[in-house]
Motif scaffolding. Structure first.
Motif, PDB file in Angstrom:
ATOM      1  N   LEU A   1       4.630  -6.929   1.350  1.00 42.59           N
ATOM      2  CA  LEU A   1       3.408  -7.681   1.100  1.00 42.59           C
ATOM      3  C   LEU A   1       3.646  -8.514  -0.156  1.00 42.59           C
ATOM      4  O   LEU A   1       4.135  -8.000  -1.158  1.00 42.59           O
TER       5      LEU A   1
ATOM      6  N   VAL B   1      -1.750  -2.760   5.608  1.00 43.35           N
ATOM      7  CA  VAL B   1      -2.441  -3.303   4.442  1.00 43.35           C
ATOM      8  C   VAL B   1      -3.949  -3.079   4.580  1.00 43.35           C
ATOM      9  O   VAL B   1      -4.544  -3.407   5.608  1.00 43.35           O
TER      10      VAL B   1
ATOM     11  N   HIS C   1      -1.002  -1.389   0.005  1.00 52.22           N
ATOM     12  CA  HIS C   1       0.007  -1.433   1.050  1.00 52.22           C
ATOM     13  C   HIS C   1       0.481  -0.015   1.332  1.00 52.22           C
ATOM     14  O   HIS C   1       1.233   0.571   0.550  1.00 52.22           O
TER      15      HIS C   1
ATOM     16  N   PRO D   1       5.922  -1.318   1.226  1.00 52.15           N
ATOM     17  CA  PRO D   1       4.960  -0.323   1.729  1.00 52.15           C
ATOM     18  C   PRO D   1       5.048   0.985   0.950  1.00 52.15           C
ATOM     19  O   PRO D   1       6.093   1.636   0.918  1.00 52.15           O
TER      20      PRO D   1
END
Length: 354
Positions: A10, A135, A168, A331
């Motif tokens: 992300l 997310v 995340h 993540p």
């Protein structure tokens, strides 16, 4: 050492646009290998669009934005939004709005374009959530209490600002939450608080933060817990915070930052100076960021990064230059960042590694 930006990462692109906010969120690639994007505030349409063009060239994705979030209707946050609403390539699926109605022509044209283009308008408030695979986006503000007092009991526009908490996770959020009450373990309580959380604070000031602290309290975890009596982790803890209101003296109180304990604090700003005479003495100080905000963040152990390099010029000469700031969140992992080199009018090349 820099590491490549992976498909599962992300990415936050906090663009240097001078005095204003302009944040692109690059979501992890889906099963087809395509990324999607969200935009939180937009002060400069041209720079944002050119940067997005460059992003899509190096990491293919869907050009239509998942959403545009206008944290509040001040010009330095919305002046570049309307062109996206009428752009055939980038037109968003949704428009997130705080509900604070402003009488500016810029804001009126945004509302007119939302209606004419058939874009879904969502009036957000605290507690609302969206899920994009792994997310999770949670709205921390505006409080419904403040939202119901807009334009009646002195709630100013900054305290009507949207504040987003973005985490995340290591797995699909919906599936993870569906298992929350299986057995005697709590997935919420077991994960490390704030490790992969970024908070985008808009321009929220003291009134807003007082309600955020009440609605998302810091609760401690007991060593043994059952699903029906478990206590949540510190929901305000974060690894990165985009500091509210450009680091003004009214941005965020110390007790809230002590709950957030951010590792990094990013301030989107263009320093302005204030000179006053008090009791015959001349006092000169920076306003954005303000010394009180700097001291508060330093007290909490946060590393400060400014898009204009003003803070770094006093503390970290190696970063004492203007530039956009890119934050990569793997993540469930610890974020890493890089500061690009661009003035507010230049369009930098998006990084491929951070």
């Amino acid at each position: 050492m820099p590491a490549p930006i992976e498909p599962q990462d992300l990415v936050f692109h906090i663009l240097n646009v001078g005095f204003g906010d302009n944040i692109l969120i690059e979501f992890p690639a889906d099963g087809l290998g395509e990324r999607s994007y969200g935009l939180v505030d937009c002060n400069d349409f041209s720079k944002t669009k050119c940067y997005l063009d460059k992003l899509l060239a190096i990491r293919p994705g869907r050009s239509k934005l998942e959403f545009i979030c206008a944290t509040h209707p001040h010009l330095d946050h919305i002046s570049g939004i309307r062109p996206f609403l009428i752009d055939e390539k980038y037109r968003p699926k949704e428009f997130w709005d705080s509900g604070f109605r402003h009488n500016s022509q810029t804001y009126l044209r945004i509302l007119e374009s939302i209606l004419s283009e058939g874009i879904k308008l969502i009036r957000v408030s605290s507690g609302m959530e969206w899920y994009f695979g792994k997310v999770q986006i949670t709205v921390l503000a505006p409080s419904i209490y403040l939202r119901n007092r807009y334009a009646t009991y002195g709630v100013d526009m900054n305290n009507a600002s949207i504040v987003l908490r973005i985490e995340h996770h290591t797995e699909d959020v919906v599936l993870m939450k569906s298992r929350e009450y299986e057995g005697s373990l709590s997935f919420e309580a077991e994960r490390e608080a704030g490790r992969s959380v970024v908070v985008l604070a808009g321009d929220a000031e003291f009134d807003s933060w007082s309600h955020i602290a009440q609605e998302f309290p810091r609760l401690e975890i007991t060593s043994a817990h059952k699903p029906l009596v478990k206590k949540m982790v510190n929901y305000l803890a974060c690894a990165v915070v985009k500091v509210a209101h450009h680091g003004s003296m009214h941005s965020t109180p110390l007790d809230v930052y002590e709950k957030m304990v951010p590792n990094n604090a990013v301030i989107s700003t263009e320093q302005q100076m204030s000179t006053k005479r008090i009791d015959g003495l001349q006092l000169t100080r920076g306003l954005f960021p303000h010394p009180s905000a700097i001291i508060t963040l330093e007290e909490c152990g946060a590393r400060l990064l400014t898009t204009d390099g003003s803070y770094e010029s006093q503390r970290d000469p190696n970063l004492a230059y203007p530039g956009s700031i890119v934050v990569v969140v793997p993540p469930g992992g610890k974020p890493r960042w890089v500061k690009l080199r661009d003035t507010k009018t230049q369009v930098p090349d998006p990084p491929t590694e951070v």
